[in-house]
Design a protein around this motif. Structure first.
Motif, mmCIF file in Angstrom:
data_model
loop_
_atom_site.group_PDB
_atom_site.id
_atom_site.type_symbol
_atom_site.label_atom_id
_atom_site.label_comp_id
_atom_site.label_asym_id
_atom_site.label_seq_id
_atom_site.Cartn_x
_atom_site.Cartn_y
_atom_site.Cartn_z
ATOM 1 N N GLY A 97 0.802 -1.210 0.000
ATOM 2 C CA GLY A 97 0.000 0.000 0.000
ATOM 3 C C GLY A 97 0.836 1.261 0.000
ATOM 4 N N ALA A 98 0.141 2.374 -0.153
ATOM 5 C CA ALA A 98 0.805 3.669 -0.313
ATOM 6 C C ALA A 98 1.577 4.073 0.940
ATOM 7 C CB ALA A 98 -0.229 4.738 -0.653
ATOM 8 N N PHE A 99 2.686 4.742 0.717
ATOM 9 C CA PHE A 99 3.484 5.304 1.807
ATOM 10 C C PHE A 99 2.881 6.643 2.184
ATOM 11 C CE2 PHE A 99 7.374 7.665 3.240
ATOM 12 C CZ PHE A 99 7.578 6.923 4.394
ATOM 13 N N GLU A 105 8.975 9.650 9.755
ATOM 14 C CA GLU A 105 9.438 9.438 11.120
ATOM 15 C C GLU A 105 9.138 8.028 11.605
ATOM 16 O OE1 GLU A 105 7.560 11.930 10.129
ATOM 17 O OE2 GLU A 105 8.284 13.863 10.895
ATOM 18 N N VAL A 106 7.937 7.535 11.269
ATOM 19 C CA VAL A 106 7.572 6.177 11.671
ATOM 20 C C VAL A 106 8.483 5.164 10.988
ATOM 21 C CG1 VAL A 106 5.733 4.459 11.739
ATOM 22 C CG2 VAL A 106 5.174 6.871 12.036
ATOM 23 N N LEU A 107 8.731 5.360 9.694
ATOM 24 C CA LEU A 107 9.572 4.433 8.949
ATOM 25 C C LEU A 107 10.994 4.421 9.500
ATOM 26 C CD1 LEU A 107 9.714 2.479 6.555
ATOM 27 C CD2 LEU A 107 10.398 4.417 5.136
ATOM 28 N N ARG A 108 11.536 5.573 9.819
ATOM 29 C CA ARG A 108 12.888 5.632 10.377
ATOM 30 C C ARG A 108 12.963 4.895 11.712
ATOM 31 N NH1 ARG A 108 12.379 10.685 7.905
ATOM 32 N NH2 ARG A 108 13.991 11.083 6.320
ATOM 33 N N SER A 146 10.057 5.992 -2.487
ATOM 34 C CA SER A 146 9.932 6.858 -1.309
ATOM 35 C C SER A 146 10.511 6.208 -0.067
ATOM 36 C CB SER A 146 8.454 7.206 -1.063
ATOM 37 O OG SER A 146 7.661 6.030 -0.980
ATOM 38 N N VAL A 147 10.589 4.889 -0.048
ATOM 39 C CA VAL A 147 11.112 4.150 1.102
ATOM 40 C C VAL A 147 12.606 3.884 0.959
ATOM 41 C CG1 VAL A 147 11.031 1.930 2.312
ATOM 42 C CG2 VAL A 147 8.903 3.075 1.646
ATOM 43 N N LEU A 148 13.029 3.438 -0.213
ATOM 44 C CA LEU A 148 14.427 3.078 -0.429
ATOM 45 C C LEU A 148 15.387 4.237 -0.157
ATOM 46 C CD1 LEU A 148 15.982 0.546 -1.125
ATOM 47 C CD2 LEU A 148 15.853 1.179 -3.546
ATOM 48 N N GLU A 162 11.911 -2.236 -2.413
ATOM 49 C CA GLU A 162 10.712 -1.427 -2.688
ATOM 50 C C GLU A 162 10.288 -1.571 -4.144
ATOM 51 O OE1 GLU A 162 9.016 3.175 -2.338
ATOM 52 O OE2 GLU A 162 11.167 2.797 -2.188
ATOM 53 N N ILE A 163 9.040 -1.915 -4.350
ATOM 54 C CA ILE A 163 8.413 -1.862 -5.669
ATOM 55 C C ILE A 163 7.363 -0.757 -5.587
ATOM 56 C CG2 ILE A 163 6.988 -3.099 -7.351
ATOM 57 C CD1 ILE A 163 8.279 -5.678 -6.471
#
Length: 295
Positions: A97-99, A105-108, A146-148, A162-163
């Protein structure tokens, strides 16, 4: 609709214009609505705070449901994830799903927890891979990572995949079916309810959820004993939650937190969501006067 996120956009930006239009349109639409539905009770509560004339009996929370038969069909048709197999020796923590625009901040914090886990449990950490799918929310989102970039900036690119483009629906269910842990990341807004939560529950895989303290995600995770939920109230709090996230992840991966999964999965189905909508339509039409119908 009015939202805290668009309210914070700079003057004359697209988000700022959207917010000003929403502030005009929202009350006009709501005054003429026979019934109001939303994906969470938190959204409805916010609406009632803004518009005290809204009647609770004319509002229904209708979370996005998931269809158990779809999960079964994904397996029956032999559909597999696009980039891994469940028996490849790796530990796959997956998010479909979408980032979220403010999810950095949550991802870090999640990545810092993974780094901590890798240091404490080298064997587990060596096999750990975080996989993200459809983060751009676009079928044509190839290359819109956006994640990588965040993982690369933290020196953790070797454990992140990430795809960004959306993958087919049944294949996204295959990801949930085949992964080790499902990652669900909420928002800073307390009313946010992740639509991807219910397919994750139906996959019967352990879930690591991160969300606002008042989010309905927390209640659903706790009620279903479907995993671990780490909560926060502000971006400033999330860094203090890294040890808790690492502990929860290690517990889920070690299969020491399976919980009581003997729950009624029907309540999370598309069938149940349709029932909520049908009852809302019944109430709305029963409240209409005959001349309203004729006109």
């Amino acid at each position: 609709w009015v939202s805290d996120w668009t309210a914070q956009h700079p003057l004359l930006s697209k988000g700022w214009i959207y917010h000003r239009l929403a502030a005009v349109v929202e009350p006009t639409v709501l005054r003429r609505a026979a019934h109001v539905t939303a994906v969470s009770e938190g959204i409805l509560s916010d609406l009632r705070r803004r518009y005290t004339w809204l009647k609770p009996e004319n509002m229904s929370a209708m979370p996005y449901g998931a269809e158990p038969e779809d999960m079964i069909a994904s397996e029956r048709l032999g559909i597999m994830p696009p980039d891994f197999r469940p028996d490849d020796g790796q530990i796959h923590v997956c998010l479909t799903g979408a980032f979220q625009p403010r999810g950095g901040e949550v991802l870090r914090a999640v990545f810092d927890a993974a780094r901590k886990l890798r240091e404490q449990q080298p064997e587990m950490g060596r096999r750990l891979v975080f996989r993200f799918y459809g983060t751009s929310n676009l079928t044509w989102g190839h290359g819109r990572f956006s994640v990588l970039p965040i993982a690369q900036s933290m020196g953790l690119a070797d454990m992140v995949s990430e795809i960004p483009e959306r993958i087919p629906y049944l294949q996204s269910l295959a990801v949930l079916r085949c992964c080790s842990v499902v990652l669900v990341m909420g928002s800073w807004e307390h009313y946010y309810h992740a639509s991807k939560l219910y397919p994750a529950i139906l996959s019967k895989k352990p879930i690591l959820a991160l969300c606002h303290e008042e989010s309905s995600i927390k209640k659903v995770i706790n009620d279903t004993a479907s995993g671990a939920c780490v909560t926060f109230r502000s971006p400033e709090e999330i860094a203090d939650k890294i040890p808790e996230i690492a502990t929860a992840l290690e517990r889920l991966l070690s299969k020491r937190d399976t919980g009581d999964r003997s729950v009624d999965y029907e309540q999370f189905s598309a069938h149940a969501a349709t029932g909520v909508l049908a009852r809302a339509l019944d109430r709305a039409t029963n409240n209409l006067k005959i001349h309203d119908v004729l006109n």
